[in-house]
Scaffold this motif. Structure first.
Motif, PDB file in Angstrom:
ATOM      1  N   UNK A 309       8.210  64.167 -64.067  1.00 22.55           N
ATOM      2  CA  UNK A 309      10.089  64.132 -64.101  1.00 22.55           C
ATOM      3  C   UNK A 309      10.542  63.756 -62.885  1.00 22.55           C
ATOM      4  N   UNK A 310       9.764  64.485 -61.966  1.00 20.48           N
ATOM      5  CA  UNK A 310      10.300  63.396 -60.367  1.00 20.48           C
ATOM      6  C   UNK A 310      10.079  62.895 -59.945  1.00 20.48           C
ATOM      7  N   UNK A 311       8.782  61.619 -60.459  1.00 20.87           N
ATOM      8  CA  UNK A 311       8.824  60.324 -60.103  1.00 20.87           C
ATOM      9  C   UNK A 311       9.418  59.607 -60.750  1.00 20.87           C
ATOM     10  N   UNK A 312       9.345  59.830 -62.612  1.00 21.72           N
ATOM     11  CA  UNK A 312      10.814  59.259 -63.036  1.00 21.72           C
ATOM     12  C   UNK A 312      12.537  59.202 -62.186  1.00 21.72           C
ATOM     13  N   UNK A 313      12.432  60.081 -62.307  1.00 22.07           N
ATOM     14  CA  UNK A 313      13.845  60.313 -61.081  1.00 22.07           C
ATOM     15  C   UNK A 313      13.863  59.465 -60.082  1.00 22.07           C
ATOM     16  N   UNK A 314      12.764  59.411 -59.650  1.00 21.53           N
ATOM     17  CA  UNK A 314      12.974  58.522 -58.269  1.00 21.53           C
ATOM     18  C   UNK A 314      12.732  57.692 -58.228  1.00 21.53           C
ATOM     19  N   UNK A 315      12.520  57.036 -59.316  1.00 22.04           N
ATOM     20  CA  UNK A 315      12.703  55.385 -59.252  1.00 22.04           C
ATOM     21  C   UNK A 315      14.084  54.571 -59.631  1.00 22.04           C
ATOM     22  N   UNK A 316      15.206  55.822 -60.361  1.00 17.44           N
ATOM     23  CA  UNK A 316      16.243  55.557 -60.181  1.00 17.44           C
ATOM     24  C   UNK A 316      17.114  55.380 -57.897  1.00 17.44           C
ATOM     25  N   UNK A 317      16.624  56.558 -57.904  1.00 11.55           N
ATOM     26  CA  UNK A 317      17.344  56.660 -56.351  1.00 11.55           C
ATOM     27  C   UNK A 317      15.929  55.384 -55.130  1.00 11.55           C
ATOM     28  N   UNK A 318      14.566  55.084 -55.351  1.00 12.13           N
ATOM     29  CA  UNK A 318      14.296  54.308 -54.702  1.00 12.13           C
ATOM     30  C   UNK A 318      15.096  52.857 -54.943  1.00 12.13           C
ATOM     31  N   UNK A 319      14.976  52.779 -56.638  1.00  8.92           N
ATOM     32  CA  UNK A 319      15.524  50.842 -57.192  1.00  8.92           C
ATOM     33  C   UNK A 319      17.180  51.035 -56.374  1.00  8.92           C
ATOM     34  N   UNK A 320      17.589  51.965 -56.214  1.00 14.15           N
ATOM     35  CA  UNK A 320      19.246  52.255 -55.812  1.00 14.15           C
ATOM     36  C   UNK A 320      18.957  51.882 -54.276  1.00 14.15           C
ATOM     37  N   UNK A 321      18.339  52.929 -53.684  1.00 11.44           N
ATOM     38  CA  UNK A 321      18.195  52.203 -52.064  1.00 11.44           C
ATOM     39  C   UNK A 321      18.143  51.166 -51.699  1.00 11.44           C
ATOM     40  N   UNK A 322      16.987  50.398 -52.240  1.00 13.18           N
ATOM     41  CA  UNK A 322      16.741  48.978 -52.006  1.00 13.18           C
ATOM     42  C   UNK A 322      17.498  48.049 -52.036  1.00 13.18           C
ATOM     43  N   UNK A 323      18.328  48.079 -53.404  1.00 15.32           N
ATOM     44  CA  UNK A 323      19.206  47.662 -53.797  1.00 15.32           C
ATOM     45  C   UNK A 323      20.585  47.248 -52.435  1.00 15.32           C
ATOM     46  N   UNK A 324      20.641  49.038 -52.110  1.00 16.56           N
ATOM     47  CA  UNK A 324      21.826  49.334 -51.385  1.00 16.56           C
ATOM     48  C   UNK A 324      21.335  47.791 -50.034  1.00 16.56           C
ATOM     49  N   UNK A 325      20.151  48.673 -49.872  1.00 16.63           N
ATOM     50  CA  UNK A 325      19.566  47.795 -48.297  1.00 16.63           C
ATOM     51  C   UNK A 325      19.341  46.274 -48.014  1.00 16.63           C
ATOM     52  N   UNK A 326      19.506  45.443 -49.362  1.00 15.45           N
ATOM     53  CA  UNK A 326      18.939  43.759 -49.308  1.00 15.45           C
ATOM     54  C   UNK A 326      20.533  43.905 -49.188  1.00 15.45           C
TER      55      UNK A 326
END
Ligand SMILES: Cc1cc2nc3c(=O)[nH]c(=O)nc-3n(C[C@H](O)[C@H](O)[C@H](O)COP(=O)(O)OP(=O)(O)OC[C@H]3O[C@@H](n4cnc5c(N)ncnc54)[C@H](O)[C@@H]3O)c2cc1C
Ligand code: SF4
Length: 333
Positions: A309-326
């Motif tokens: 559950x935690x790892x799945x929830x963190x997918x959203x966070x990792x993707x958002x942060x990467x998009x923001x950075x790009x």
């Protein structure tokens, strides 16, 4: 822990290496930096009769820009990739991914990019010592009939935890596989089989020769979550690429999620949802990040620690942060 006995061969040309591979096929294993292979051999997970070292093959160690592509020799060390101005400028996601691999003093200098994308899938029940595994019934990967990661599964669900593979897939990379009788080029996105036991579409007579990244004038970024900032493998990671149009909108996007299932996942629908959006559209980024989480959840496997559950929830966070950075890197230009 000791290494098992094996014959050590150290060819000094690519041609000689390919001839040796053609001769020994399944009996042989290739050694690049050895930071994945030797650990598995010491743990008794692998017992090749012959080890073919690439250490003398300087011809497979280079980074160059040619005809609109960045070309990286498979034996190039992670340290050389991190130090490359070309990679930092044109393939930032790869730079950020390599920078995070393992420990600086070991994996960055000994580890190669070829070995990184060809490292075996991992599982907390399987990647253990002989002694630890001897306390359990053999699982699918060890030749048995059970999977501790997914009880109902009839096959292995070990996880691809390669940082490099996730970043390179986001960059739209291809690889060249060489054999004694010729070469073939494969999209990295087609190279991962989703089979936890044989995770790569690489034949036993083939060797990874080169990685090719198209130079698209795009912005990329990589984010990952691990227990510690050094030494540990990712428990979830994301690589993204955003290509601007002449009107400075998003013309093309690629979102890849890694360390969640049997192979890195290119999320076509979530990626396509960003086309035509502005680089400042955080609502669109949030939606793409949540869509990525929902699309990757069915492929997620609980075998690298932390709850599913935690790892799945963190997918959203990792993707958002990467998009923001790009997007931030696009705004700087
Ligand atoms: C403590 C520790 C932490 C680590 N942390 C991370 C991490 O955070 N992220 C991560 O991605 N990895 C991690 N690794 C895994 C590994 O160290 C790195 O992925 C490294 O880049 C592997 O490269 P190598 O050259 O050492 O591979 P090797 O061990 O030499 O090879 C790995 C596999 O690829 C095959 N291979 C290598 N080169 C070729 C080629 N050219 N053609 C065909 N087959 C080839 C080998 O036969 C072997 O099966 C970690 C390892 C350890 C021990
Ligand atoms: S995922 Fe299942 S079959 Fe595969 S290594 Fe782990 S326990 Fe074994």
């Amino acid at each position: 822990m000791r290494l098992p006995r094996f014959d050590y061969l150290k060819p000094d040309t690519l041609k000689a290496a390919l001839e040796l591979l053609a001769l020994h096929k399944d009996d042989a294993k290739i050694l690049a930096g050895g930071t994945d292979l030797l650990v598995r051999m010491k743990n008794g997970l692998l017992n090749p009769k012959v080890v073919i070292s690439l250490k003398a093959l300087n011809e497979l160690s280079y980074i160059k820009k040619q005809a609109g592509y960045i070309k990286i020799g498979a034996r190039t060390s992670l340290a050389d990739i991190i130090a490359s101005d070309l990679i930092q400028k044109e393939a930032k996601a790869l730079f950020q991914a390599c920078e995070k691999v393992g420990a600086i003093t070991i994996q960055h200098y000994r580890g190669t990019i070829g070995g990184n994308i060809l490292q075996d899938n991992r599982c907390q029940y399987y990647n253990q010592s002989d002694f630890h595994r001897s306390g359990h019934q053999a699982c699918h990967k060890a030749g048995g009939k059970i999977c501790y990661a997914r009880e109902e599964a009839d096959r292995c669900n070990s996880t691809c935890q390669s940082d490099g593979a996730t970043a390179l897939m986001a960059l739209g990379a291809q690889i060249i596989l060489a054999g004694k009788d010729g070469e073939r080029t494969v999209d990295l996105a087609d190279f991962y089989t989703t089979d936890g036991i044989m995770p790569h579409a690489c034949e036993s007579h083939e060797l990874l020769k080169e990685i090719i990244i198209p130079v698209l004038g795009a912005h990329s970024a990589y984010q990952r979550l691990a227990y510690r900032s050094a030494i540990d493998y990712p428990i979830v990671c994301a690589g993204v690429l955003l290509k601007p149009s002449p009107e400075n909108e998003i013309e093309d996007a690629r979102i890849v999620v890694g360390a969640i299932g049997r192979s890195p996942l290119f999320l076509a629908k979530a990626s396509a949802s960003l086309k035509g959006k502005r680089f400042t559209d955080m609502t669109a980024f949030k939606k793409a990040a949540d869509d990525s989480m929902n699309a990757s959840a069915p492929f997620a496997v609980h075998n690298v620690g932390a709850t599913l559950e935690y790892r799945c929830a963190m997918v959203s966070r990792m993707v958002f942060q990467a998009l923001e950075q790009a997007a931030f890197s696009a705004a700087k230009e």
